[in-house]
Write a protein that holds these residues in place. Structure first.
Motif, PDB file in Angstrom:
ATOM      1  N   GLU A   2       8.701  21.307 -73.746  1.00  0.00           N
ATOM      2  CA  GLU A   2       8.280  22.549 -73.109  1.00  0.00           C
ATOM      3  C   GLU A   2       6.835  22.882 -73.440  1.00  0.00           C
ATOM      4  O   GLU A   2       6.389  22.784 -74.578  1.00  0.00           O
ATOM      5  N   ASN A   3       6.106  23.282 -72.421  1.00  0.00           N
ATOM      6  CA  ASN A   3       4.727  23.707 -72.595  1.00  0.00           C
ATOM      7  C   ASN A   3       4.706  25.226 -72.775  1.00  0.00           C
ATOM      8  O   ASN A   3       5.136  25.958 -71.879  1.00  0.00           O
ATOM      9  N   LYS A   4       4.207  25.686 -73.903  1.00  0.00           N
ATOM     10  CA  LYS A   4       4.199  27.122 -74.196  1.00  0.00           C
ATOM     11  C   LYS A   4       2.785  27.698 -74.124  1.00  0.00           C
ATOM     12  O   LYS A   4       2.453  28.649 -74.823  1.00  0.00           O
ATOM     13  N   LEU A   5       1.959  27.127 -73.260  1.00  0.00           N
ATOM     14  CA  LEU A   5       0.562  27.546 -73.197  1.00  0.00           C
ATOM     15  C   LEU A   5       0.441  29.028 -72.879  1.00  0.00           C
ATOM     16  O   LEU A   5      -0.328  29.746 -73.536  1.00  0.00           O
ATOM     17  N   ALA A   6       1.170  29.512 -71.869  1.00  0.00           N
ATOM     18  CA  ALA A   6       1.045  30.915 -71.472  1.00  0.00           C
ATOM     19  C   ALA A   6       1.381  31.840 -72.638  1.00  0.00           C
ATOM     20  O   ALA A   6       0.628  32.789 -72.950  1.00  0.00           O
ATOM     21  N   GLU A   7       2.490  31.561 -73.290  1.00  0.00           N
ATOM     22  CA  GLU A   7       2.917  32.404 -74.424  1.00  0.00           C
ATOM     23  C   GLU A   7       1.908  32.339 -75.567  1.00  0.00           C
ATOM     24  O   GLU A   7       1.570  33.361 -76.179  1.00  0.00           O
ATOM     25  N   ASN A   8       1.389  31.143 -75.848  1.00  0.00           N
ATOM     26  CA  ASN A   8       0.470  30.993 -76.968  1.00  0.00           C
ATOM     27  C   ASN A   8      -0.870  31.668 -76.719  1.00  0.00           C
ATOM     28  O   ASN A   8      -1.478  32.206 -77.641  1.00  0.00           O
ATOM     29  N   ILE A   9      -1.338  31.643 -75.476  1.00  0.00           N
ATOM     30  CA  ILE A   9      -2.582  32.361 -75.162  1.00  0.00           C
ATOM     31  C   ILE A   9      -2.394  33.843 -75.441  1.00  0.00           C
ATOM     32  O   ILE A   9      -3.246  34.501 -76.058  1.00  0.00           O
ATOM     33  N   ARG A  10      -1.256  34.379 -74.984  1.00  0.00           N
ATOM     34  CA  ARG A  10      -0.989  35.808 -75.189  1.00  0.00           C
ATOM     35  C   ARG A  10      -0.878  36.140 -76.683  1.00  0.00           C
ATOM     36  O   ARG A  10      -1.467  37.117 -77.176  1.00  0.00           O
ATOM     37  N   VAL A  11      -0.118  35.314 -77.425  1.00  0.00           N
ATOM     38  CA  VAL A  11       0.098  35.569 -78.849  1.00  0.00           C
ATOM     39  C   VAL A  11      -1.207  35.501 -79.630  1.00  0.00           C
ATOM     40  O   VAL A  11      -1.526  36.389 -80.442  1.00  0.00           O
ATOM     41  N   HIS A  12      -1.991  34.469 -79.383  1.00  0.00           N
ATOM     42  CA  HIS A  12      -3.245  34.307 -80.131  1.00  0.00           C
ATOM     43  C   HIS A  12      -4.279  35.360 -79.724  1.00  0.00           C
ATOM     44  O   HIS A  12      -5.051  35.820 -80.568  1.00  0.00           O
ATOM     45  N   ARG A  13      -4.297  35.733 -78.458  1.00  0.00           N
ATOM     46  CA  ARG A  13      -5.228  36.785 -78.025  1.00  0.00           C
ATOM     47  C   ARG A  13      -4.939  38.080 -78.794  1.00  0.00           C
ATOM     48  O   ARG A  13      -5.857  38.717 -79.317  1.00  0.00           O
ATOM     49  N   LYS A  14      -3.664  38.441 -78.856  1.00  0.00           N
ATOM     50  CA  LYS A  14      -3.302  39.684 -79.544  1.00  0.00           C
ATOM     51  C   LYS A  14      -3.580  39.574 -81.045  1.00  0.00           C
ATOM     52  O   LYS A  14      -4.007  40.547 -81.674  1.00  0.00           O
ATOM     53  N   ALA A  15      -3.333  38.388 -81.619  1.00  0.00           N
ATOM     54  CA  ALA A  15      -3.593  38.192 -83.045  1.00  0.00           C
ATOM     55  C   ALA A  15      -5.073  38.345 -83.363  1.00  0.00           C
ATOM     56  O   ALA A  15      -5.448  38.803 -84.445  1.00  0.00           O
ATOM     57  N   MET A  16      -5.932  37.956 -82.420  1.00  0.00           N
ATOM     58  CA  MET A  16      -7.376  38.090 -82.613  1.00  0.00           C
ATOM     59  C   MET A  16      -7.871  39.495 -82.303  1.00  0.00           C
ATOM     60  O   MET A  16      -9.036  39.818 -82.531  1.00  0.00           O
ATOM     61  N   GLY A  17      -6.988  40.340 -81.764  1.00  0.00           N
ATOM     62  CA  GLY A  17      -7.364  41.712 -81.451  1.00  0.00           C
ATOM     63  C   GLY A  17      -8.105  41.881 -80.141  1.00  0.00           C
ATOM     64  O   GLY A  17      -8.767  42.907 -79.927  1.00  0.00           O
ATOM     65  N   GLY A  40       1.850  32.624 -66.739  1.00  0.00           N
ATOM     66  CA  GLY A  40       2.259  31.282 -66.352  1.00  0.00           C
ATOM     67  C   GLY A  40       2.071  31.016 -64.882  1.00  0.00           C
ATOM     68  O   GLY A  40       2.553  30.009 -64.355  1.00  0.00           O
ATOM     69  N   GLY A  41       1.331  31.906 -64.194  1.00  0.00           N
ATOM     70  CA  GLY A  41       1.077  31.718 -62.765  1.00  0.00           C
ATOM     71  C   GLY A  41       0.086  30.615 -62.486  1.00  0.00           C
ATOM     72  O   GLY A  41       0.082  30.017 -61.405  1.00  0.00           O
ATOM     73  N   SER A  42      -0.772  30.359 -63.442  1.00  0.00           N
ATOM     74  CA  SER A  42      -1.727  29.247 -63.356  1.00  0.00           C
ATOM     75  C   SER A  42      -2.115  28.855 -64.770  1.00  0.00           C
ATOM     76  O   SER A  42      -1.788  29.557 -65.732  1.00  0.00           O
ATOM     77  N   GLU A  43      -2.826  27.731 -64.892  1.00  0.00           N
ATOM     78  CA  GLU A  43      -3.253  27.263 -66.205  1.00  0.00           C
ATOM     79  C   GLU A  43      -4.761  27.079 -66.226  1.00  0.00           C
ATOM     80  O   GLU A  43      -5.358  26.697 -65.211  1.00  0.00           O
ATOM     81  N   PRO A  44      -5.387  27.345 -67.380  1.00  0.00           N
ATOM     82  CA  PRO A  44      -6.833  27.112 -67.480  1.00  0.00           C
ATOM     83  C   PRO A  44      -7.150  25.629 -67.382  1.00  0.00           C
ATOM     84  O   PRO A  44      -6.306  24.781 -67.696  1.00  0.00           O
ATOM     85  N   ASP A  45      -8.360  25.326 -66.912  1.00  0.00           N
ATOM     86  CA  ASP A  45      -8.751  23.916 -66.864  1.00  0.00           C
ATOM     87  C   ASP A  45      -9.036  23.426 -68.280  1.00  0.00           C
ATOM     88  O   ASP A  45      -9.020  24.198 -69.247  1.00  0.00           O
ATOM     89  N   LEU A  46      -9.282  22.134 -68.426  1.00  0.00           N
ATOM     90  CA  LEU A  46      -9.428  21.530 -69.745  1.00  0.00           C
ATOM     91  C   LEU A  46     -10.568  22.162 -70.539  1.00  0.00           C
ATOM     92  O   LEU A  46     -10.441  22.404 -71.746  1.00  0.00           O
TER      93      LEU A  46
END
Length: 362
Positions: A2-17, A40-46
């Motif tokens: 499973e790719n958890k990119l969407a969740e991880n972006i959200r979690v890390h963004r909030k952790a960074m404030g 999860g509607g789209s993904e960032p490019d590399l």
């Protein structure tokens, strides 16, 4: 997998404030793009994935979600933590850092082992390395899932400890003060000022605060012990605990012939001692302790002291007011204790104690 990119972006963004708007601004993308990534509607490019990983201080694999748990890095950390030789541990962490420079367990483990080596073997380079790694560990704290005891407070105290070991005492004091919100570093600051910075008058202010805080904590701790022993019918140990804290509190009175605030506390522990002795079948001893509790409470209330005067080690703070939660007077404290812990105290003793308190009040 499973790719958890969407969740991880959200979690890390909030952790960074960061807000979504702030993250979008940092990456020079639209708010809508960040919102879609997190839904999860789209993904960032590399390129943006690499930029996000750098911003969040994590590896690309970790950001994608393929190495957050059960990863090669976690396996490596498990292996290293199982080693015994400190120099071998340091060597293995150094190798692991080359592969996993942004993995919390690796970075934090390497920080602590470098600190230990620096202190034990007087190696300044190891201490400087530890400083760098502790700071990086703070950036990576959002990854910490398994060690709740390692938090920002602990890591910042470790930074101060490293400065102290490096003999940079001024910087150590500065770091301890930044992290002294509840007075937890008063004792360390006091020692550094007095012993290392040769500023005893500055140091004693922090040392006295530490002593008073530890004294208060000790009274609370011993109350917990005494009533634990009552609740679990371990009366012999409870008698030892109550007798010990009575001796401790009485030893704090600077002039034995003068009243002190500690007398109010001593009366409460005499009452607890009387309960324990009664439960142990030591009737005469219990009655003697009860008389001591009531006598001391009555004497205190006749000439109460609610400052730190006549308490050793607190001479410069003796005018500071103090209070406790037992009651407004020492007699109130005895009555309230009988009421609050009534289910732990035998009825016959409680009635006897009430009668003794009422008689003293008359």
């Amino acid at each position: 997998m499973e790719n958890k990119l969407a969740e991880n972006i959200r979690v890390h963004r909030k952790a960074m404030g960061f807000t979504q708007e702030q993250l979008a601004e940092r990456l020079d993308v639209t708010l809508g793009a960040v919102s879609k990534w997190e839904r999860g509607g789209s993904e960032p490019d590399l390129a943006h994935i690499m930029e996000l990983a750098e911003l969040f201080h994590v590896s690309v694999d970790a950001l994608l979600g393929f190495s957050m748990r059960g990863t090669d890095a976690d396996t490596e950390a498990d292996r290293i933590e199982g080693l015994a030789d400190i120099r071998k541990i340091a060597e293995e962490y150094e190798n692991a850092l080359k592969k996993f420079p942004n993995h919390f367990r690796i970075v934090c483990g390497a920080a602590f082992v470098n600190q230990q080596i620096g202190v034990l073997y007087k190696q300044d380079e190891a201490l400087k390395k530890a400083l760098e790694l502790f700071r990086h560990s703070i950036d990576l704290l959002s990854q910490n899932r398994d060690h709740p005891e390692i938090n920002e407070v602990r890591l910042r105290d470790a930074i101060a400890e490293c400065y102290s070991a490096l003999k940079n005492y001024g910087k150590a004091i500065e770091e301890y003060k930044k992290n002294n919100h509840t007075g937890s570093n008063n004792a360390r600051i006091g020692c550094l000022y007095t012993i290392n910075e040769k500023k005893p008058e500055e140091g004693i202010r922090y040392t006295e605060r530490a002593f008073f805080s530890n004294f208060s904590d000790m009274v609370t701790t011993m109350s917990g012990y005494v009533f634990y022993y009552i609740a679990t019918a371990r009366y012999d140990q409870g008698i030892r605990a109550a007798a010990w804290v009575i001796r401790f509190l009485e030893s704090l009175r600077d002039d034995p012939g003068q009243r002190a605030y500690t007398d109010k506390l001593v009366s409460l522990f005499y009452l607890a001692l009387a309960v324990l002795q009664d439960c142990s079948g030591l009737t005469e001893e219990s009655e003697e302790s009860l008389r001591a509790a009531v006598r001391m409470a009555a004497a205190f209330d006749s000439d109460p002291v609610f400052t730190l005067e006549n308490i050793v080690f607190l001479s410069s703070a003796e005018k500071q007011g103090v209070y406790d939660e037992s009651g407004a007077t020492a007699m109130d404290g005895l009555n309230n204790t009988l009421e609050e812990y009534g289910d732990l105290i035998p009825n016959t003793f409680r009635k006897k104690a009430r009668h003794a308190i009422e008689a003293a009040g008359q």
